[in-house]
Design an enzyme around this catalytic site. Structure first.
Site, PDB file in Angstrom:
ATOM      1  CE  LYS A 117      -3.994  -2.024   2.407  1.00  0.00           C
ATOM      2  NZ  LYS A 117      -4.760  -2.010   3.675  1.00  0.00           N
ATOM      3  CB  ALA A 140      -1.990   0.605   8.827  1.00  0.00           C
ATOM      4  CG  ASP A 141      -3.802  -5.073   5.618  1.00  0.00           C
ATOM      5  OD1 ASP A 141      -4.629  -4.515   4.877  1.00  0.00           O
ATOM      6  OD2 ASP A 141      -3.888  -6.262   5.956  1.00  0.00           O
ATOM      7  CB  THR A 142      -6.088  -4.410  10.789  1.00  0.00           C
ATOM      8  OG1 THR A 142      -5.415  -3.206  11.177  1.00  0.00           O
ATOM      9  CG2 THR A 142      -6.521  -5.163  12.034  1.00  0.00           C
ATOM     10  CB  ALA A 182       1.734  -4.670   9.118  1.00  0.00           C
TER      11      ALA A 182
END
Length: 188
Positions: free
Chosen positions: A54, A72-74, A109
């Protein structure tokens, strides 16, 4: 943290609110990437890869502006199963039914791009959810709240009442761990 402005590679209003807690203003430029997991990919590796992709996708268009780009990624993980955002009410019910009464892990992250480099940090939090009656899950799904959230729930919303305990970062479960985010932004 002193007042600064960054590009946020996300549409998440929760991430905007969390960045504001750090005194960070952001310009929203969502990343458009394929979020499919790779065969055999571990949930932690998955979120680290997506956060980095991203940040790089937005940097490809806006990297020359000199602003840091934060992505960010969840994901919610039950063992090695990745529970992303539900596609529909049926998928939300399936996810929530699996999470009800479980101990699961939320991985978030954070990646920051600056001057041609990307740095990433991972936050992992254990979450214990009470056994939630099906009728309560149905009502929650009908509210629409779970539809844009990994694992089909938001700890900061109605589903927060179902969380018996967490071991880790509350803001990480929301989608942006403040400690790791501050570390990355300070590093620049």
């Amino acid at each position: 943290m002193h007042q600064q402005k960054i590009i946020l590679a996300s549409r998440s209003p929760r991430r905007v609110e969390l960045l504001a807690q750090l005194g960070v203003q952001c310009e929203i430029v969502p990343a458009d990437i394929d979020e499919s997991s790779l065969p055999g990919e571990d949930p932690a590796q998955y979120v680290l890869r997506l956060a980095q992709e991203k940040a790089l996708a937005v940097a490809a268009v806006h990297g020359q502006r000199g602003l840091s780009i934060l992505a960010a990624d969840t994901t919610v993980a039950l063992g090695q199963d990745i529970l992303g955002k539900p596609a529909d009410a049926g998928e939300a019910m399936a996810m929530l039914s699996r999470l009800s009464g479980s101990l699961h892990v939320v991985h978030t992250a954070v990646a920051v791009y600056q001057a041609g480099q990307v740095r990433c940090l991972l936050n992992t939090t254990e979450v214990e959810m009470m056994q939630v009656p099906q009728v309560v899950l149905q009502d929650y799904i009908a509210s629409g709240e779970p539809m844009d959230k990994a694992g089909a729930y938001g700890i900061q919303g109605r589903a927060g009442a179902w969380i018996k305990r967490i071991d880790g970062s509350y803001s990480g479960v929301m989608g942006l761990p403040l400690h790791e985010t501050a570390q990355l932004l300070h590093a620049w």
